[in-house]
Structures are given as C-alpha cells and as structure tokens.
Scaffold this motif. Structure first.
Motif, PDB file in Angstrom:
ATOM      1  N   UNK A  22       0.825  -1.206   0.000  1.00  0.00           N
ATOM      2  CA  UNK A  22       0.000   0.000   0.000  1.00  0.00           C
ATOM      3  C   UNK A  22       0.858   1.253   0.000  1.00  0.00           C
ATOM      4  N   UNK A  23       2.026   1.181   0.679  1.00  0.00           N
ATOM      5  CA  UNK A  23       2.927   2.313   0.700  1.00  0.00           C
ATOM      6  C   UNK A  23       3.565   2.520  -0.672  1.00  0.00           C
ATOM      7  N   UNK A 117       8.496  13.968   1.304  1.00  0.00           N
ATOM      8  CA  UNK A 117       8.826  14.275   2.695  1.00  0.00           C
ATOM      9  C   UNK A 117       7.647  13.977   3.606  1.00  0.00           C
ATOM     10  N   UNK A 118       6.432  14.267   3.149  1.00  0.00           N
ATOM     11  CA  UNK A 118       5.236  13.958   3.941  1.00  0.00           C
ATOM     12  C   UNK A 118       5.107  12.457   4.150  1.00  0.00           C
ATOM     13  N   UNK A 119       5.444  11.688   3.117  1.00  0.00           N
ATOM     14  CA  UNK A 119       5.389  10.228   3.230  1.00  0.00           C
ATOM     15  C   UNK A 119       6.445   9.718   4.203  1.00  0.00           C
ATOM     16  N   UNK A 120       7.630  10.326   4.187  1.00  0.00           N
ATOM     17  CA  UNK A 120       8.702   9.910   5.095  1.00  0.00           C
ATOM     18  C   UNK A 120       8.303  10.120   6.559  1.00  0.00           C
ATOM     19  N   UNK A 121       7.581  11.197   6.832  1.00  0.00           N
ATOM     20  CA  UNK A 121       7.160  11.481   8.200  1.00  0.00           C
ATOM     21  C   UNK A 121       6.216  10.412   8.735  1.00  0.00           C
ATOM     22  N   UNK A 122       5.497   9.763   7.831  1.00  0.00           N
ATOM     23  CA  UNK A 122       4.525   8.746   8.241  1.00  0.00           C
ATOM     24  C   UNK A 122       5.106   7.339   8.218  1.00  0.00           C
ATOM     25  N   UNK A 128      14.389   5.669   7.401  1.00  0.00           N
ATOM     26  CA  UNK A 128      15.663   5.047   7.749  1.00  0.00           C
ATOM     27  C   UNK A 128      16.418   4.614   6.498  1.00  0.00           C
ATOM     28  N   UNK A 129      15.712   4.010   5.546  1.00  0.00           N
ATOM     29  CA  UNK A 129      16.353   3.565   4.304  1.00  0.00           C
ATOM     30  C   UNK A 129      16.935   4.745   3.534  1.00  0.00           C
TER      31      UNK A 129
END
Length: 231
Positions: A22-23, A117-122, A128-129
């Motif tokens: 889903x991500x 960036x919004x996706x990284x926050x979630x 980490x990757x």
C-alpha cells in the motif's frame, strides 16, 4: 507507461524491499515515469529540479560546471539509486549549478520533494532507508576526495576500474564485462587527471593483460591485480 508498469518498477526498487504494498502504491500514485534517451538532460542548472528521482534503468552522469567553463563530474548513478532534490535541505539556498544527463537509455520515476517528505514522516522504516542511502553516498564522496589527495593517477584509475566493475560489471567465467558509458575524457574528469594520461594508463593495463577495452566497453581480466595496484 501504464500505472501497473510504474508500480512494478517501484515495487522492485531495492529501497522499497520489504515495504507494505500500500505504501509502494502511494508512491506510485504521486510519481510520474519517464524515459530519457542517451545524452539527453534530465535537468540543467537553468532548470533546477524540485523532484526526487528513482533510477530504474540506465546510467546518469551528475556534473557541475566551474566558473571557467570546465566540467566537474560528481558521480555516475546506476540502477537502484536516487538523485535530484534529495541532497538540498535549505529551501532558500541558491539552486546548485548541477546537470543530470542520461548516459544510455534511462527509465526514471520522479516524485515531488514535498510530497515524498510527507510520506517519510509517516513511515519511519522508509525514512531510515533514505538516511542510510544518503550516508552511503556521502561516504563515497569522501573516499573519492581521499583518493585524489593520497593516490597517484595509476592508483586512482585502478581504483576507478575496480569500483566501476563492482557497480556496473557482469561476471562470466571469471571475466567482468562493463558496458562502456564513459569516454576517456569523462573518466579523466572523475579521477582528476588528463585524458591523454588516462588513455596511456589504460593501454598500459591492457598490455599487462589486466583489461581490454573498445568503444563497446571494458573487460576486466584480472580484478585482483587491479585491486593490488589500487591499494
């Protein structure tokens, strides 16, 4: 390209290994996929990018131009790597004098930095990757600077060939074949030398039976000998 094809490319991108589908689907929805022909620019200094690029196929040259008009090659990017807006954190900073050019047939997925960036926050695992990859890229730059300071041209060229074989070569029967994407001039720019010196040293390595080369690519016959020369 179809959405299905775009999703497939992203799902098989090594940064997303083990991630929930889903991500990956979310990234697919926010991204666009493009093909770029050899020697065509992906972005130019007068057209700075706000995107993060996922390179799925082909090779990309990242370079800058000095004030006196000389090219400085920063890196050669291969499949599975990231480039673009990833490296600039200061939104008010002057865009870098940077060019990205396709060296062969390239397939890229591009995502707007703000959306990613919004996706990284979630998603801490994805964050980490990404952080890990930034660290590896910085270490690579540091190694190149160290080589320029402490190694002579022969050692720098041998180091380049070892790294190039490791990153882009295919081994068969103990011989590594690398499809050539770089001219002798571009190799010279990467290792801080002159084109004629690179050509002379490549010919010396060929005479010794360590490599062979043509317009199609480089064949590494004796990787261990090259590693010893590079040390």
């Amino acid at each position: 390209m179809s959405d299905r094809s775009k999703f497939w490319y992203l799902k098989n991108f090594n940064m997303f290994e083990g991630m929930d589908e889903s991500m990956v689907s979310t990234v697919s929805d926010m991204s666009s996929m493009n093909t770029v022909k050899p020697n065509q620019p992906i972005y130019l200094p007068d057209q700075p990018t706000r995107d993060l690029f996922f390179l799925k196929n082909g090779h990309v040259k990242i370079s800058r131009t000095t004030q006196d008009g000389n090219e400085v090659i920063l890196d050669i990017i291969g499949p599975g790597e990231l480039f673009g807006e990833l490296w600039r954190d200061d939104e008010d900073a002057t865009p870098p004098n940077e060019t990205a050019v396709a060296l062969d047939d390239v397939i890229i997925c591009s995502v707007r930095k703000e959306e990613f960036e919004m996706l990284l926050q979630k998603n801490p695992a994805l964050n980490f990757q990404l952080t890990k990859r930034i660290g590896l890229r910085l270490r690579k730059f540091e190694e190149r600077v160290t080589e320029l300071v402490f190694k002579d041209v022969k050692k720098r060229l041998a180091t380049f060939l070892v790294r190039y074989a490791s990153d882009f070569g295919k081994m068969k029967n103990g011989v590594i074949t690398i499809k050539m994407h770089l001219s002798h001039q571009e190799i010279a720019l990467l290792i801080g030398s002159a084109r004629q010196t690179v050509t002379t040293t490549l010919n010396e390595f060929r005479t010794l039976g360590l490599i062979d080369f043509s317009q199609k690519g480089i064949v590494v016959n004796n990787l261990e000998r090259l590693k010893k020369i590079s040390a």
